[in-house]
Design a protein around this motif. Structure first.
Motif, PDB file in Angstrom:
ATOM      1  N   ASP A  40       1.098  -1.245   0.037  1.00 21.17           N
ATOM      2  CA  ASP A  40      -0.151  -0.084  -0.031  1.00 21.17           C
ATOM      3  C   ASP A  40       0.976   1.247   0.065  1.00 21.17           C
ATOM      4  OD1 ASP A  40      -2.288  -1.423  -0.054  1.00 21.17           O
ATOM      5  OD2 ASP A  40      -2.696  -1.316   2.145  1.00 21.17           O
ATOM      6  N   VAL A  41       0.290   2.140  -0.547  1.00 21.86           N
ATOM      7  CA  VAL A  41       1.069   3.430  -0.734  1.00 21.86           C
ATOM      8  C   VAL A  41       1.523   4.009   0.627  1.00 21.86           C
ATOM      9  CG1 VAL A  41      -1.026   5.078  -0.564  1.00 21.86           C
ATOM     10  CG2 VAL A  41       0.901   5.694  -1.797  1.00 21.86           C
ATOM     11  N   ASN A  42       2.938   4.525   0.580  1.00 27.27           N
ATOM     12  CA  ASN A  42       3.712   4.717   1.804  1.00 27.27           C
ATOM     13  C   ASN A  42       4.254   5.868   1.835  1.00 27.27           C
ATOM     14  OD1 ASN A  42       5.598   4.125   0.382  1.00 27.27           O
ATOM     15  ND2 ASN A  42       6.281   2.286   1.114  1.00 27.27           N
ATOM     16  N   VAL A  43       3.622   6.906   1.034  1.00 24.27           N
ATOM     17  CA  VAL A  43       4.339   8.142   0.890  1.00 24.27           C
ATOM     18  C   VAL A  43       3.352   9.287   0.888  1.00 24.27           C
ATOM     19  CG1 VAL A  43       6.403   7.439  -0.442  1.00 24.27           C
ATOM     20  CG2 VAL A  43       4.204   8.195  -1.517  1.00 24.27           C
ATOM     21  N   ASP A  44       3.682  10.384   1.392  1.00 23.33           N
ATOM     22  CA  ASP A  44       2.642  11.678   1.254  1.00 23.33           C
ATOM     23  C   ASP A  44       2.345  12.083   0.068  1.00 23.33           C
ATOM     24  OD1 ASP A  44       2.656  11.739   3.903  1.00 23.33           O
ATOM     25  OD2 ASP A  44       4.299  13.231   4.080  1.00 23.33           O
ATOM     26  N   PRO A  45       1.131  12.551  -0.318  1.00 25.12           N
ATOM     27  CA  PRO A  45       0.872  13.005  -1.734  1.00 25.12           C
ATOM     28  C   PRO A  45       1.632  14.385  -2.142  1.00 25.12           C
ATOM     29  CG  PRO A  45      -0.930  13.402  -0.133  1.00 25.12           C
ATOM     30  CD  PRO A  45       0.011  12.708   0.649  1.00 25.12           C
ATOM     31  N   PRO A  46       1.936  14.274  -3.352  1.00 26.20           N
ATOM     32  CA  PRO A  46       2.925  15.411  -3.888  1.00 26.20           C
ATOM     33  C   PRO A  46       2.300  16.996  -3.438  1.00 26.20           C
ATOM     34  CG  PRO A  46       1.704  14.393  -5.585  1.00 26.20           C
ATOM     35  CD  PRO A  46       1.334  13.765  -4.350  1.00 26.20           C
ATOM     36  N   ALA A  47       3.070  17.624  -2.543  1.00 30.78           N
ATOM     37  CA  ALA A  47       2.851  18.983  -2.240  1.00 30.78           C
ATOM     38  C   ALA A  47       2.631  19.816  -3.185  1.00 30.78           C
ATOM     39  CB  ALA A  47       4.034  19.339  -1.259  1.00 30.78           C
ATOM     40  N   ASN A  48       3.189  19.880  -4.479  1.00 29.22           N
ATOM     41  CA  ASN A  48       2.845  20.823  -5.632  1.00 29.22           C
ATOM     42  C   ASN A  48       1.519  20.369  -6.252  1.00 29.22           C
ATOM     43  OD1 ASN A  48       3.052  22.290  -7.910  1.00 29.22           O
ATOM     44  ND2 ASN A  48       5.036  22.130  -8.393  1.00 29.22           N
ATOM     45  N   PRO A  49       0.595  21.296  -6.392  1.00 29.08           N
ATOM     46  CA  PRO A  49      -0.729  21.069  -6.856  1.00 29.08           C
ATOM     47  C   PRO A  49      -0.557  21.001  -8.345  1.00 29.08           C
ATOM     48  CG  PRO A  49      -0.614  23.121  -5.985  1.00 29.08           C
ATOM     49  CD  PRO A  49       0.483  22.524  -5.617  1.00 29.08           C
ATOM     50  N   PHE A  50       0.651  21.499  -9.080  1.00 30.88           N
ATOM     51  CA  PHE A  50       0.639  21.701 -10.268  1.00 30.88           C
ATOM     52  C   PHE A  50       1.874  20.790 -10.858  1.00 30.88           C
ATOM     53  CE2 PHE A  50      -0.222  25.994  -8.928  1.00 30.88           C
ATOM     54  CZ  PHE A  50      -1.300  26.278  -9.687  1.00 30.88           C
ATOM     55  N   ASP A  51       2.035  19.619  -9.937  1.00 33.33           N
ATOM     56  CA  ASP A  51       2.878  18.502 -10.335  1.00 33.33           C
ATOM     57  C   ASP A  51       1.919  17.462 -11.010  1.00 33.33           C
ATOM     58  OD1 ASP A  51       4.717  16.254 -10.982  1.00 33.33           O
ATOM     59  OD2 ASP A  51       5.790  16.886  -8.827  1.00 33.33           O
ATOM     60  N   PHE A  52       1.327  17.511 -12.059  1.00 29.28           N
ATOM     61  CA  PHE A  52       0.225  16.473 -12.290  1.00 29.28           C
ATOM     62  C   PHE A  52       0.697  15.176 -12.549  1.00 29.28           C
ATOM     63  CE2 PHE A  52      -0.996  20.907 -13.957  1.00 29.28           C
ATOM     64  CZ  PHE A  52      -1.834  21.117 -13.140  1.00 29.28           C
ATOM     65  N   VAL A  53       1.935  14.771 -12.990  1.00 32.72           N
ATOM     66  CA  VAL A  53       2.430  13.750 -13.333  1.00 32.72           C
ATOM     67  C   VAL A  53       2.542  12.611 -12.169  1.00 32.72           C
ATOM     68  CG1 VAL A  53       4.417  12.051 -14.175  1.00 32.72           C
ATOM     69  CG2 VAL A  53       3.502  13.991 -15.372  1.00 32.72           C
TER      70      VAL A  53
END
Length: 85
Positions: A40-53
């Motif tokens: 299962d995912v074990n990292v935080d979601p990306p902080a930059n809202p414009f990092d779409f990838v």
């Protein structure tokens, strides 16, 4: 061959596909690989809202939460087999 060996073989074969898969298929490959190797995912979601990838990758992986590593490996193997034709 055991599942892990087949999975590792499929991972190598995915790098030499004759045609580049669609972005959706690449995301599916990515998320299944991550689920199979890390769970299962074990990292935080990306902080930059414009990092779409990064956001798309995170969401695809998070969408597999609860899927066993073995099930993810089998789905990955099946998908690579389908892409090979």
């Amino acid at each position: 061959m055991d599942l892990k060996t087949l999975f590792e073989q499929a991972a190598e074969e995915s790098k030499t596909l004759s045609d580049r898969p669609s972005n959706d298929t690449l995301l599916q490959l990515y998320s299944l690989y991550k689920q199979a190797t890390e769970g299962d995912v074990n990292v935080d979601p990306p902080a930059n809202p414009f990092d779409f990838v990064s956001k798309a990758k995170f969401e695809a992986w998070a969408g597999l939460k609860g899927k066993t590593k073995e099930a993810a490996m089998q789905e990955y193997i099946n998908l690579v087999g389908k892409l090979k034709g």
